[in-house]
Design a protein around this motif. Structure first.
Motif, PDB file in Angstrom:
ATOM      1  N   ALA A   1     -36.076 -10.647   8.862  1.00  0.00           N
ATOM      2  CA  ALA A   1     -36.362 -12.066   8.681  1.00  0.00           C
ATOM      3  C   ALA A   1     -36.461 -12.732  10.053  1.00  0.00           C
ATOM      4  O   ALA A   1     -35.970 -12.196  11.048  1.00  0.00           O
ATOM      5  CB  ALA A   1     -35.261 -12.716   7.848  1.00  0.00           C
ATOM      6  N   PRO A   2     -37.110 -13.908  10.142  1.00  0.00           N
ATOM      7  CA  PRO A   2     -37.315 -14.549  11.450  1.00  0.00           C
ATOM      8  C   PRO A   2     -36.012 -14.757  12.213  1.00  0.00           C
ATOM      9  O   PRO A   2     -34.984 -15.114  11.632  1.00  0.00           O
ATOM     10  CB  PRO A   2     -37.962 -15.885  11.082  1.00  0.00           C
ATOM     11  N   TYR A   3     -36.085 -14.542  13.527  1.00  0.00           N
ATOM     12  CA  TYR A   3     -34.909 -14.723  14.371  1.00  0.00           C
ATOM     13  C   TYR A   3     -35.320 -15.298  15.720  1.00  0.00           C
ATOM     14  O   TYR A   3     -36.492 -15.281  16.102  1.00  0.00           O
ATOM     15  CB  TYR A   3     -34.153 -13.399  14.565  1.00  0.00           C
ATOM     16  N   GLU A   4     -34.331 -15.807  16.450  1.00  0.00           N
ATOM     17  CA  GLU A   4     -34.548 -16.355  17.789  1.00  0.00           C
ATOM     18  C   GLU A   4     -34.382 -15.233  18.812  1.00  0.00           C
ATOM     19  O   GLU A   4     -33.500 -14.388  18.676  1.00  0.00           O
ATOM     20  CB  GLU A   4     -33.555 -17.490  18.062  1.00  0.00           C
ATOM     21  N   ARG A   5     -35.181 -15.259  19.871  1.00  0.00           N
ATOM     22  CA  ARG A   5     -35.199 -14.139  20.814  1.00  0.00           C
ATOM     23  C   ARG A   5     -34.255 -14.243  22.011  1.00  0.00           C
ATOM     24  O   ARG A   5     -33.968 -13.215  22.633  1.00  0.00           O
ATOM     25  CB  ARG A   5     -36.630 -13.905  21.319  1.00  0.00           C
ATOM     26  N   PRO A   6     -33.778 -15.424  22.428  1.00  0.00           N
ATOM     27  CA  PRO A   6     -32.956 -15.467  23.645  1.00  0.00           C
ATOM     28  C   PRO A   6     -31.751 -14.543  23.632  1.00  0.00           C
ATOM     29  O   PRO A   6     -31.355 -14.015  24.684  1.00  0.00           O
ATOM     30  CB  PRO A   6     -32.530 -16.942  23.720  1.00  0.00           C
ATOM     31  N   SER A   7     -31.135 -14.323  22.471  1.00  0.00           N
ATOM     32  CA  SER A   7     -29.942 -13.464  22.420  1.00  0.00           C
ATOM     33  C   SER A   7     -30.255 -11.994  22.674  1.00  0.00           C
ATOM     34  O   SER A   7     -29.332 -11.214  22.960  1.00  0.00           O
ATOM     35  CB  SER A   7     -29.254 -13.599  21.057  1.00  0.00           C
ATOM     36  N   LEU A   8     -31.501 -11.593  22.580  1.00  0.00           N
ATOM     37  CA  LEU A   8     -31.834 -10.178  22.714  1.00  0.00           C
ATOM     38  C   LEU A   8     -31.392  -9.622  24.060  1.00  0.00           C
ATOM     39  O   LEU A   8     -30.909  -8.485  24.142  1.00  0.00           O
ATOM     40  CB  LEU A   8     -33.335  -9.953  22.522  1.00  0.00           C
ATOM     41  N   SER A   9     -31.586 -10.401  25.130  1.00  0.00           N
ATOM     42  CA  SER A   9     -31.272  -9.896  26.467  1.00  0.00           C
ATOM     43  C   SER A   9     -29.836 -10.190  26.877  1.00  0.00           C
ATOM     44  O   SER A   9     -29.419  -9.791  27.971  1.00  0.00           O
ATOM     45  CB  SER A   9     -32.226 -10.511  27.498  1.00  0.00           C
ATOM     46  N   LYS A  10     -29.087 -10.853  26.018  1.00  0.00           N
ATOM     47  CA  LYS A  10     -27.708 -11.228  26.359  1.00  0.00           C
ATOM     48  C   LYS A  10     -26.746 -10.678  25.307  1.00  0.00           C
ATOM     49  O   LYS A  10     -26.313  -9.545  25.412  1.00  0.00           O
ATOM     50  CB  LYS A  10     -27.614 -12.752  26.483  1.00  0.00           C
ATOM     51  N   GLY A  11     -26.399 -11.479  24.306  1.00  0.00           N
ATOM     52  CA  GLY A  11     -25.400 -11.065  23.327  1.00  0.00           C
ATOM     53  C   GLY A  11     -25.761  -9.795  22.579  1.00  0.00           C
ATOM     54  O   GLY A  11     -24.896  -8.957  22.313  1.00  0.00           O
ATOM     55  N   ALA A  12     -27.025  -9.638  22.225  1.00  0.00           N
ATOM     56  CA  ALA A  12     -27.425  -8.438  21.484  1.00  0.00           C
ATOM     57  C   ALA A  12     -27.236  -7.183  22.328  1.00  0.00           C
ATOM     58  O   ALA A  12     -26.844  -6.128  21.811  1.00  0.00           O
ATOM     59  CB  ALA A  12     -28.882  -8.556  21.032  1.00  0.00           C
ATOM     60  N   LEU A  13     -27.509  -7.267  23.636  1.00  0.00           N
ATOM     61  CA  LEU A  13     -27.337  -6.109  24.509  1.00  0.00           C
ATOM     62  C   LEU A  13     -25.862  -5.813  24.758  1.00  0.00           C
ATOM     63  O   LEU A  13     -25.457  -4.656  24.840  1.00  0.00           O
ATOM     64  CB  LEU A  13     -28.038  -6.337  25.854  1.00  0.00           C
ATOM     65  N   GLN A  14     -25.058  -6.860  24.888  1.00  0.00           N
ATOM     66  CA  GLN A  14     -23.650  -6.673  25.227  1.00  0.00           C
ATOM     67  C   GLN A  14     -22.775  -6.435  23.996  1.00  0.00           C
ATOM     68  O   GLN A  14     -21.574  -6.227  24.122  1.00  0.00           O
ATOM     69  CB  GLN A  14     -23.148  -7.887  26.007  1.00  0.00           C
ATOM     70  N   GLY A  15     -23.389  -6.502  22.815  1.00  0.00           N
ATOM     71  CA  GLY A  15     -22.636  -6.248  21.597  1.00  0.00           C
ATOM     72  C   GLY A  15     -21.794  -7.409  21.129  1.00  0.00           C
ATOM     73  O   GLY A  15     -20.937  -7.254  20.256  1.00  0.00           O
TER      74      GLY A  15
END
Length: 412
Positions: free
Chosen positions: A42-56
């Motif tokens: 489903a649609p999501y925002e991308r800014p977290s991809l390089s921060k929170g998503a990478l760091q878990g």
């Protein structure tokens, strides 16, 4: 008995497309609404991809726009993993890769972009990664183990944020930037220097004017050789060299395309029934201005909302002040308005940072940039946006004086 009207269709289920779909329902549109996307999510925002998503520290539930159950409750038909193959603007139809065909009454193209690929990389090398989607973030996160040696190619925001996340996870990071300074295409020289100082302090080996001669290895990259003769051993490579807007559908359909899908002040393409929004949209900030694209969270959010209103016949011009932000370790960068080339009109010192101001020929504020610890510049950047919208002449002296609050300048 009259047939039901054709649905509104949104091609591209990212941030801009998802926001448009939600806005259509919020504005009372109760007809059939299709949101068609290549990704399974489903649609999501991308800014977290390089921060929170990478760091878990962030999972998809924390940065998606709406849960699948909520889309279903709102009657938004999310066709996930269903690529669109062609558009027939004369017949007002969308053709999908699975052979199905859908008629539309109005169409929004929010097709976003794809990460630019590194030249000279052999097909199938498993440790060369990109970061544009949630699945790519998950795959990259699994490779960022403590002690691994990572080469980041590109000193723009994606490259810098990946470098910061990788350092937080204990990786050794070398960042290669082909230009003379970091994020030089969009940031003033003073901010580029602040970024360089911060990343070097955090242990990133930043190499400017770094030209890659070759990627070397067998079934994976083991070394990156530079034109100056140096060679960097690595366990993985991440490319952050920009994105390519997905304009092929629009171009093949005969829509006017430049660096993106060109639109008028209402975000309407050269076809009156087709709108565009987000990273793929090329628009003018001012009637006589140059066409431009903006690859920012703010632009996707605002254009998604605005395109939805005009799909419903609002005929409202898109007149928003641009802006973006980036988190780097314990520092934050924020901009608003237009940052022209050359020195700033005024610089204001802040505790642990600074604000830069850019005035036009009539001494009106047209842009500002802030750098400081945490979120310390956010309030001032919001005040700068209000000063830009006020359009009143300002003197450089008071802007540079920390003893004079920006709120006072706004009141005056």
């Amino acid at each position: 008995m009259n047939a039901a009207p054709a649905p509104l269709i949104i091609v591209g289920a990212g941030h801009a497309g998802g926001r448009a779909a939600l806005t259509l329902r919020q504005q009372g549109y109760d007809g059939r609404l299709l949101l068609i996307g290549d990704e399974a999510h489903a649609p999501y925002e991308r800014p977290s991809l390089s921060k929170g998503a990478l760091q878990g520290t962030a999972e998809l539930d924390g940065y998606r726009l709406s849960a699948p159950e909520e889309l279903s409750r709102l009657g938004i038909e999310h066709w996930a993993g269903r690529p669109v193959q062609a558009l027939d603007t004369q017949g007002k139809q969308v053709h999908l890769a699975d052979g199905s065909c859908l008629a539309y009454s109005g169409l929004l193209l929010a097709t976003g972009g794809s990460a630019r690929r590194l030249p000279g990389v052999a097909a199938g090398w498993s440790n060369v990664r990109y970061l544009r989607t949630h699945d790519e973030a998950v795959a990259l996160r699994a490779s960022l183990v403590g002690g691994s040696r990572l080469v980041v190619v590109g000193g723009g925001f994606i490259g810098l944020e990946v470098a910061a996340s990788a350092r937080a996870m204990g990786c050794t990071v070398t960042l290669l930037e082909a230009g003379p300074r970091l994020a030089g295409r969009v940031l003033p020289a003073q901010v580029s220097q602040a970024l360089l100082t911060l990343h070097a302090h955090q242990g990133v080996d930043v190499r400017l004017n770094a030209r890659i001669q070759a990627f070397e290895g067998n079934d994976r990259v083991e070394r990156v050789r530079l034109e100056d003769g140096s060679c960097i051993a690595c366990d993985g490579v991440v490319a952050g060299i920009g994105m390519q807007p997905n304009v092929d559908l629009a171009r093949a359909a005969g829509l006017t395309v430049g660096q993106g899908i060109r639109v008028d002040v209402y975000l309407r393409s050269s076809d009156p029934h087709v709108f565009a929004a987000g990273d793929v949209c090329e628009f003018r900030l001012h009637p006589q201005g140059e066409f431009q694209r903006q690859e920012t969270w703010r632009n996707a959010e605002l254009q998604g909302r605005h395109a939805a209103l005009n799909l419903l016949g609002a005929e409202e011009p898109f007149q928003q002040v641009p802006g973006f932000w980036s988190d780097q370790y314990d520092h934050g960068l924020q901009t608003v308005g237009l940052l022209r080339d050359g020195p700033a009109s005024a610089r204001r010192a802040q505790p642990g940072g600074f604000l830069l101001f850019y005035l036009d020929d009539q001494q009106r504020l047209q842009g500002a940039c802030g750098w400081g610890a945490g979120n310390s510049v956010a309030k001032d950047i919001k005040l700068c946006e209000r000063l830009i919208l006020a359009g009143q002449p300002l003197a450089a002296g008071p802007l540079a004086d920390p003893a004079i609050s920006l709120k006072t300048l706004l009141r005056n």
